[in-house]
Design an enzyme around this catalytic site. Structure first.
Site, PDB file in Angstrom:
ATOM      1  N   ASP A   1      38.566 -13.709  -8.806  1.00 19.72           N
ATOM      2  CA  ASP A   1      38.111 -14.516  -9.591  1.00 19.72           C
ATOM      3  C   ASP A   1      38.655 -15.775  -9.826  1.00 19.72           C
ATOM      4  OD1 ASP A   1      36.910 -14.593 -13.195  1.00 19.72           O
ATOM      5  OD2 ASP A   1      36.525 -15.831 -11.700  1.00 19.72           O
TER       6      ASP A   1
ATOM      7  N   ASP B   1      34.369 -21.383  -8.212  1.00 18.87           N
ATOM      8  CA  ASP B   1      34.412 -20.076  -9.135  1.00 18.87           C
ATOM      9  C   ASP B   1      33.807 -18.728  -8.532  1.00 18.87           C
ATOM     10  OD1 ASP B   1      33.429 -18.929 -12.470  1.00 18.87           O
ATOM     11  OD2 ASP B   1      34.559 -18.193 -10.888  1.00 18.87           O
TER      12      ASP B   1
END
Ligand SMILES: CSc1ccc(CNCCO)cc1
Length: 424
Positions: free
Chosen positions: A129, A313
């Site tokens: 992430d 992201d």
């Protein structure tokens, strides 16, 4: 020196022949089979030494010695200087490559990557992430009621695990999910690249959205370490710990639509993209991979040059952009509405969708329409949820997986960091 003596003996005695070899058998060596050419003859297959670092000054130096001539001082210094440079380069030879696997075969909700933690290694599948900077895992400290099929990390079963006494962490993500716990350090390996004493944050509590995601055993934060939530002393990400040992201070994301992609660490694989990589600056405050896109186009429409500040992201499924861009996109979609019921833009699943193009400097990345028809709002519904949604309630624009999987993305952790995008 042993190999040199051996080779000299063989060559010296004329055992190595230039005659065309007539193979009568083979003998094992650590470079595979060497054909034995009959009594007293052998053919030696040369192999490249991958770790040999050419030193021109040293080659000249050896020639002086070979003919008994005293090498000049400048040459001796040049040999030392080149060796020093080679040694510095040799220190950085680590790289890693690991799969990015969709957690669901039908919808790219998230991607997980196998990692090994501890001794003996415990394999977990974690969500890499770039939108956060905590490396945390489902662990043996969790109540059984919060585990639903996830693989847990058991520090007690790892001889290299060490508790980081009196350290805790607690994180809440943009989608409202959350977790908290304590901290160990242990060996952490991704695709062959190992960091010793990596902070591994063990969950003592996770929110129901994590419990429900049975294919995600935790997260590997690849944002900047300033975002790490461990107190009293914040911890470094896997990337920050690995960077000094890597050939290049980079990792790349090659995510794919409904199929397995890769995360590479320490190198850029030229085979994974076409054309050139366009790099743009990154603002590392407060700690996301924040960059500015140069604009957008809907389908085959005109490109609208406008600066869009947003984050790359990998831990977010969809793309979240300013309302004006969403209006421009969805007015081209038959039956599209912004639904309060489903909390975003929905449309009839059989509506024809335009593609969406965004700018990276002069370069253009196009998200195919198939990536934007994201998923039915509920199983079997004929109403579909869009892969492009409004960022107005987030206060930040997010280029999530729907955009990232349309490109090859280079997260370059140099000084200063930059982000590179290429078509593929
Ligand atoms: C419940 S599965 C899950 C996966 C990743 C993350 C972190 N990024 C999300 C955007 O805030 C949160 C939840």
């Amino acid at each position: 020196i042993k190999e040199l003596i051996l080779l000299t003996i063989i060559v010296g005695s004329g055992l190595v022949s230039a005659l065309p070899p007539t193979k009568i058998g083979t003998t094992k060596t650590n470079h595979g089979d060497v054909p034995v050419l009959g009594k007293g003859r052998a053919s030696l297959q040369q192999v490249r030494n991958p770790h040999y670092r050419f030193n021109g000054a040293r080659a000249i130096y050896r020639t002086y010695l070979k003919y008994g001539v005293q090498p000049p001082d400048y040459l001796i210094e040049a040999v030392a200087k080149t060796d020093a440079l080679n040694t510095a380069a040799e220190g950085k030879r680590d790289t890693g490559s690991a799969a990015a696997i969709p957690v669901n075969p039908n919808y790219d909700i998230a991607y997980v990557t196998p990692v090994s933690i501890g001794t003996p290694p415990q394999t977990l599948h974690l969500d890499f992430d770039t939108g956060s900077s905590d490396l945390w895992v489902f662990s043996s400290h969790l109540p059984a009621s919060q585990i639903r099929g996830q693989t847990i990390y058991v520090p007690a079963n790892s001889s290299t695990a060490k508790l980081l006494a009196d350290h805790t962490w607690s994180i809440t993500y943009g989608d409202g999910s959350a977790s908290r716990g304590n901290v160990y350090v242990d060996n952490f390996t991704v695709g062959g690249l190992t960091v010793e004493n990596q902070a591994v944050q063990c969950a003592l509590q996770v929110s129901t959205s994590f419990t429900r995601e049975s294919n995600i055993d935790g997260l590997v934060g690849l944002g900047f370490s300033t975002l790490n939530t461990v107190v009293p002393k914040s911890q470094l990400t896997f990337f920050d710990n690995a960077k000094p040992h890597m050939d290049e201070p980079v990792f790349t994301a090659d995510l794919k639509w409904k199929s397995e992609g890769t995360y590479d660490f320490g190198f850029i694989d030229e085979k994974k993209y076409t054309g050139k990589i366009t790099y743009v600056p990154v603002n590392t405050s407060p700690g996301y991979w924040t960059f500015t896109s140069s604009g957008y186009a809907v389908g085959s429409g005109n490109f609208s040059a406008t600066s869009i500040v947003g984050i790359a992201d990998t831990g977010t499924s969809l793309v979240y952009l300013p309302p004006s861009i969403l209006t421009a996109y969805y007015r081209q979609v038959e039956g599209a509405t912004s639904s309060r019921t489903y909390g975003g833009y929905v449309f009839p699943c059989n509506s024809k969708l335009p593609s969406f193009t965004f700018g990276i400097g002069e370069a253009r990345i196009t998200i195919p329409s198939s990536y934007i028809s994201y998923a039915p709002v509920t199983a079997g519904s004929s109403t579909c949820f869009g892969g492009l949604q409004s960022s107005s309630s987030l206060g930040i624009n997010i280029w999530g997986d729907v955009a990232l999987k349309a490109a090859f993305v280079v997260f370059h952790g140099g000084n200063p960091p930059t982000i590179g995008w290429a078509k593929k």
